[in-house]
Design a protein around this motif. Structure first.
Motif, short mmCIF file in Angstrom:
data_model
loop_
_atom_site.label_atom_id
_atom_site.label_comp_id
_atom_site.label_asym_id
_atom_site.label_seq_id
_atom_site.Cartn_x
_atom_site.Cartn_y
_atom_site.Cartn_z
N MET A 180 -18.15 33.23 26.78
CA MET A 180 -17.28 32.60 27.72
C MET A 180 -16.25 32.99 26.64
SD MET A 180 -17.32 28.86 26.23
CE MET A 180 -19.00 28.53 25.92
N PRO A 181 -14.75 33.31 26.90
CA PRO A 181 -13.63 33.37 25.66
C PRO A 181 -13.45 32.65 24.95
CG PRO A 181 -13.09 33.07 28.57
CD PRO A 181 -14.62 32.68 28.45
N ALA A 182 -13.81 32.65 24.55
CA ALA A 182 -13.45 31.16 23.17
C ALA A 182 -12.71 31.67 21.90
CB ALA A 182 -14.33 30.38 22.81
N GLY A 183 -11.49 31.01 22.53
CA GLY A 183 -10.29 31.41 20.93
C GLY A 183 -10.05 30.21 20.53
N PRO A 184 -8.68 30.13 19.71
CA PRO A 184 -8.51 28.92 18.57
C PRO A 184 -9.02 27.92 19.46
CG PRO A 184 -6.70 30.58 19.04
CD PRO A 184 -7.75 30.71 20.18
N SER A 185 -9.15 26.59 17.71
CA SER A 185 -10.21 25.40 18.27
C SER A 185 -9.30 24.62 18.70
CB SER A 185 -11.03 24.97 17.61
OG SER A 185 -11.79 23.89 17.39
N GLU A 186 -9.69 23.41 19.77
CA GLU A 186 -8.64 22.30 19.82
C GLU A 186 -9.06 20.93 20.00
OE1 GLU A 186 -7.37 24.72 23.30
OE2 GLU A 186 -9.17 23.53 24.62
N VAL A 187 -8.15 20.42 19.71
CA VAL A 187 -8.81 18.55 20.69
C VAL A 187 -7.54 17.81 21.04
CG1 VAL A 187 -8.30 18.05 18.18
CG2 VAL A 187 -9.94 16.41 19.41
N LEU A 188 -8.84 17.19 22.17
CA LEU A 188 -7.22 16.17 22.66
C LEU A 188 -8.10 14.87 22.56
CD1 LEU A 188 -5.78 16.59 26.02
CD2 LEU A 188 -6.76 13.87 25.72
N VAL A 189 -7.47 13.50 21.56
CA VAL A 189 -8.42 12.63 21.42
C VAL A 189 -7.41 11.55 22.26
CG1 VAL A 189 -7.89 10.73 19.75
CG2 VAL A 189 -8.74 13.01 18.94
N PRO A 227 -15.99 26.27 24.86
CA PRO A 227 -14.88 26.88 26.01
C PRO A 227 -12.94 26.49 25.56
CG PRO A 227 -15.99 25.53 27.90
CD PRO A 227 -16.44 25.22 26.47
N THR A 228 -12.89 27.18 25.45
CA THR A 228 -11.04 26.61 24.79
C THR A 228 -9.59 27.78 26.09
OG1 THR A 228 -10.88 28.60 23.64
CG2 THR A 228 -12.00 27.35 22.19
N ASN A 229 -8.65 27.61 25.49
CA ASN A 229 -7.74 27.45 26.56
C ASN A 229 -7.21 27.40 28.06
OD1 ASN A 229 -5.04 29.47 25.82
ND2 ASN A 229 -5.93 31.36 26.80
N GLY A 230 -7.93 25.85 28.04
CA GLY A 230 -7.95 25.23 28.99
C GLY A 230 -9.50 26.40 30.45
N TYR A 231 -10.15 27.01 29.74
CA TYR A 231 -11.20 27.61 30.47
C TYR A 231 -12.52 26.66 30.84
CZ TYR A 231 -10.19 32.33 29.83
OH TYR A 231 -8.84 33.51 29.98
N ALA A 232 -12.80 25.22 29.75
CA ALA A 232 -13.10 23.89 30.47
C ALA A 232 -12.68 23.57 31.50
CB ALA A 232 -13.65 22.69 29.51
N ARG A 233 -12.44 24.25 32.56
CA ARG A 233 -12.23 24.40 33.84
C ARG A 233 -13.42 24.88 34.60
NH1 ARG A 233 -6.59 25.84 32.61
NH2 ARG A 233 -5.21 23.50 32.68
N ASN A 234 -13.25 26.04 34.11
CA ASN A 234 -14.48 26.72 35.09
C ASN A 234 -15.84 27.33 34.17
OD1 ASN A 234 -12.79 28.57 33.38
ND2 ASN A 234 -12.11 28.84 35.43
N TYR A 235 -15.98 27.38 33.41
CA TYR A 235 -17.06 27.36 31.77
C TYR A 235 -17.35 26.23 31.54
CZ TYR A 235 -15.78 32.45 31.57
OH TYR A 235 -15.24 33.44 32.31
N SER A 236 -18.53 26.42 30.95
CA SER A 236 -19.20 25.64 30.24
C SER A 236 -19.48 25.97 29.06
CB SER A 236 -21.20 24.84 30.89
OG SER A 236 -20.95 25.28 31.89
N GLY A 237 -20.31 25.16 27.98
CA GLY A 237 -20.62 25.54 26.65
C GLY A 237 -21.65 26.25 26.34
N VAL A 238 -22.08 27.07 25.11
CA VAL A 238 -23.10 26.93 25.28
C VAL A 238 -24.31 25.92 25.63
CG1 VAL A 238 -24.40 28.45 23.71
CG2 VAL A 238 -22.51 29.60 23.47
N SER A 239 -25.76 27.03 26.05
CA SER A 239 -27.02 26.20 25.83
C SER A 239 -27.83 26.96 25.85
CB SER A 239 -27.12 25.31 27.46
OG SER A 239 -26.15 25.80 28.75
N LEU A 240 -29.36 26.53 26.19
CA LEU A 240 -30.38 27.05 26.35
C LEU A 240 -30.07 28.11 27.59
CD1 LEU A 240 -33.32 27.80 24.45
CD2 LEU A 240 -33.90 26.46 26.38
N ASP A 241 -29.43 28.08 28.53
CA ASP A 241 -29.63 28.83 29.96
C ASP A 241 -29.06 30.27 29.67
OD1 ASP A 241 -30.98 27.56 31.95
OD2 ASP A 241 -28.91 26.56 32.72
N SER A 242 -27.19 30.02 28.50
CA SER A 242 -27.10 30.51 28.22
C SER A 242 -27.46 31.93 28.22
CB SER A 242 -26.23 30.73 27.05
OG SER A 242 -24.90 29.37 27.73
N PHE A 243 -28.93 32.06 26.62
CA PHE A 243 -29.43 33.26 26.55
C PHE A 243 -31.05 33.73 27.73
CE2 PHE A 243 -27.26 30.65 23.19
CZ PHE A 243 -27.06 31.19 22.56
#
Length: 430
Positions: free
Chosen positions: A228-237, A366-382
């Motif tokens: 995924m295009p993973a860039g700078p880290s981010e958090v929303l609380v 996914p960062t930078n708003g890509y959570a709208r269309n990408y999942s995080g890494v999982s077993l399926d990623s490999f």
């Protein structure tokens, strides 16, 4: 920091915007790196390593001696922590294995799907200001569970030309095949194109700065897949009246300390919690060893007071955060409200740090708003999913007419003929 109390919804679109880089100049830089690596191989890697990292390296590959030395340098206490984290990551990712079963769609027609591991996997581990050996676990563990035969790892060396011992220890523990002392965009180019030292891979994983992210995106243009295009880290609380402000502040700073370009957002519907969290954040910030990084990130952070939690979730889904912390009462009752997020942490004791290290979920997200269309890494990623189908004589009889009609309607008569010939053969030789 930017403070907003009950901002108009028209302002939300402005607040959720991430920092914008000069993508045209960035792309030109990355294209030049790829051209140089393609034409000059290891010599180009040495050039960029000296230019960007300030070191000269004769051999990029980490030796067995260096790996054995790393085992000595890593404390037993840290080794035990790494082992516990690895175990939890293995348990969670083993649960993602898919059982293959044949499905009869029509009498005589069976379909099924099987997984095949990616043959050559590339992992990028940032070095820079923080050696992310935890990311080695997050990527190498599922790669190994998936059955990837070759796992190549690139990570920058320090000023002495050495890789952090914990990174080497984790890589060796998780079954990484080869490790190379290469960082930045040139590492991505090396894994994408291959050099005399570095094997070319099929898919590249791992986070990084804007140059690494841009290089991964460029790699896709030459046929190499990325996670995924993973860039700078981010958090929303999101916090309500029962949140612990001290905890919320700590969670915000845990992301802010990644780097000046990290983003943190705090949303609450309770003014007391809102004000106290800001106060705790300012206090905790003064005691952080990585204060200089966190300060720059906090300066661009957003603290938002909204009328209710429904508004908070609407805002969060617009932002699509990498990490979402729900410091609210009965958070499990609100999970259906979460539409866009990389990973979610429920309740006051579910700190984001748990997911970063040892709870078992993957922290490559996914960062930078890509959570709208990408999942995080999982077993399926490999793995790749390959479908199979088998038609018997009964199956082609039952399905043949349907295929003929559809093929003819599309004007693809060779498709139709492939069925017609088989049906004629069965009619002749029943």
């Amino acid at each position: 920091m930017h403070l907003y109390k009950y901002p108009e919804k028209e302002l939300w679109n402005e607040i959720v915007q991430r920092p914008v880089f000069d993508r045209e100049n960035l792309r030109q830089t990355i294209a030049e790196v790829f051209r140089n690596v393609e034409q000059n191989g290891d010599e180009a890697l040495r050039f960029y390593t000296k230019k960007f990292d300030g070191i000269e390296i004769s051999s990029f590959k980490v030796s067995n001696e260096e790996i054995e030395n790393a085992k000595i340098l890593v404390s037993e206490e840290l080794k035990n922590a790494i082992s516990q984290a690895k175990k939890n990551i293995e348990i969670f990712h083993h649960s993602q294995k898919e059982k293959s079963g044949k499905i009869t769609t029509t009498p005589g027609v069976e379909c099924w799907r099987e997984s095949r591991a990616i043959e050559k996997t590339g992992i990028y581990i940032p070095g820079g200001t923080a050696p992310l050996f935890s990311t080695v676990l997050m990527l190498a563990v599922p790669a190994k569970i998936a059955g990837c035969p070759e796992i190549i790892l690139c990570t920058p060396a320090d000023r002495n030309g050495e890789v952090n011992p914990a990174v080497l220890y984790a890589a060796n523990l998780c079954g990484v095949t080869e490790i190379f002392k290469i960082g930045g965009a040139q590492a991505i180019a090396a894994m994408a194109l291959g050099t005399s030292s570095v094997p070319a891979v099929c898919k590249i994983f791992g986070p990084g700065n804007q140059f690494v992210t841009a290089a991964k995106e460029y790699a896709t243009e030459i046929g190499v897949a990325i996670d995924m295009p993973a860039g700078p880290s981010e958090v929303l609380v999101i916090a309500d009246q029962q949140a612990v402000p001290e905890f919320c502040a700590a969670d915000l700073l845990s992301q802010a300390e990644h780097g000046a370009d990290s983003q943190v957002i705090f949303i609450s519907d309770d003014e007391k919690v809102f004000e106290e969290t800001i106060a705790h954040l300012k206090d905790q910030l003064t005691r952080l060893p990585r204060k200089e990084f966190a300060e720059k990130s906090v300066a661009c952070s957003h603290f938002i007071l909204l009328e209710n939690l429904d508004q908070a979730f609407r805002f969060s889904n617009m932002y699509a955060p990498e990490h979402l912390i729900l410091a609210i009462e009965n958070p499990e009752k609100w999970t259906e409200k979460v539409i866009n997020a990389g990973s979610v942490f429920l309740g006051n004791y579910s700190c984001e740090s748990a997911g970063d290290y040892a709870s078992g979920t993957n922290h490559t997200l996914p960062t930078n708003g890509y959570a709208r269309n990408y999942s995080g890494v999982s077993l399926d990623s490999f793995v790749r999913k390959i479908t199979f189908q088998q038609l018997t004589a009964e199956g082609i009889r039952n399905l043949g007419k349907t295929i003929e009609l559809m093929a003819e309607a599309e004007g693809l008569f060779a498709h139709k003929n492939a069925v017609t010939l088989r049906l004629k053969s069965l009619n002749t030789n029943p």
